[in-house]
Write a protein that holds these residues in place. Structure first.
Motif: not given
Length: 238
Positions: A84, A125, A128-129, A133-135, A175, A177-178
């Motif tokens: 995450d 990546l 997360m892709k 989601k992801g940060h 995507d 992703i933050k």
């Protein structure tokens, strides 16, 4: 059905800001993957976190070693079923007149501050892709936006880290992703000539202050991203 605990990778986790953040996240029920060079310090931190309630993974190695980075990320994603958060916290500095720097100094600073950020960000990546989601959070410095006498090597590496993170943010927003960058002023860590806790640091930020600031960024609602956060002690001019 209970919610799966969030998963975070922290580089430079064995001391300073990384250690403070790891302990804070453990208190908030995170599954952690800890990265650093020091096996003894990582083992001690891992045991302290296990006492809080989760047994973290930890990996001893160089953030500029691509095979090590890929192994740590893949093992984390497999063990905890996702990633995450990535906290690019590992950092190194050498200071002084430009003619005093060696090529080895240059490579060391850029490998840790820039290449490490690139390799870990690249490695997370795909996971997360897939999750959409992801940060990714990079811990830079206020000298990513200003310079000082004796800091040509360190400042340039932080400018590069800043530019990479800024461009990555634009790239992966679509995507889900933050990407955030934290710019700190003076922090009481072992990064300075004086030891951590020295009386000359009494008005500086603490590692716990920085951990709280990073957690604030991590704890925003899904539709909110804090692109940048500049944090200084009130005593420091900027």
């Amino acid at each position: 059905m209970s919610q799966k605990p969030p998963v975070a990778i922290i580089t430079g986790a064995s001391k300073g800001i990384g250690k403070a953040l790891a302990l804070l996240l453990a208190e908030h029920n995170f599954q952690l993957s800890l990265i650093a060079r020091s096996k003894g310090e990582l083992k001690d931190l891992s045991e302290a976190i296990a006492e809080i309630g989760h047994r973290p993974l930890y990996f001893v190695g160089d953030v500029a070693d691509e095979s090590f980075v890929n192994y740590a990320v893949e093992k984390t994603a497999h063990t905890f079923q996702g990633i995450d958060f990535l906290i690019n916290n590992a950092g190194s500095g050498v200071f002084g007149p430009t003619e005093s720097y060696t090529v080895e100094n240059w490579d060391q600073i850029y490998n840790t501050n820039v290449k490490g950020t690139f390799l870990f960000s690249k490695a997370v990546l795909a996971t997360m892709k897939t999750a959409k989601k992801g940060h990714i959070i990079s811990i830079a410095s206020d000298v990513a936006k200003r310079v000082f006498d004796g800091g040509s090597l360190y400042c340039s590496s932080k400018y590069a880290q800043h530019a990479f993170t800024e461009a990555l943010r634009k790239e992966v927003r679509k995507d889900g992703i933050k990407v955030s960058t934290v710019y700190s002023g003076l922090v009481d860590t072992m990064f300075h000539p004086e030891p951590q806790g020295d009386s000359s640091h009494h008005a500086w930020l603490t590692c716990e202050n920085m951990a709280d600031s990073i957690y604030f960024i991590m704890n925003q609602p899904p539709h909110v991203v804090i692109d940048e956060l500049m944090v200084h002690p009130l005593s420091q001019e900027y």
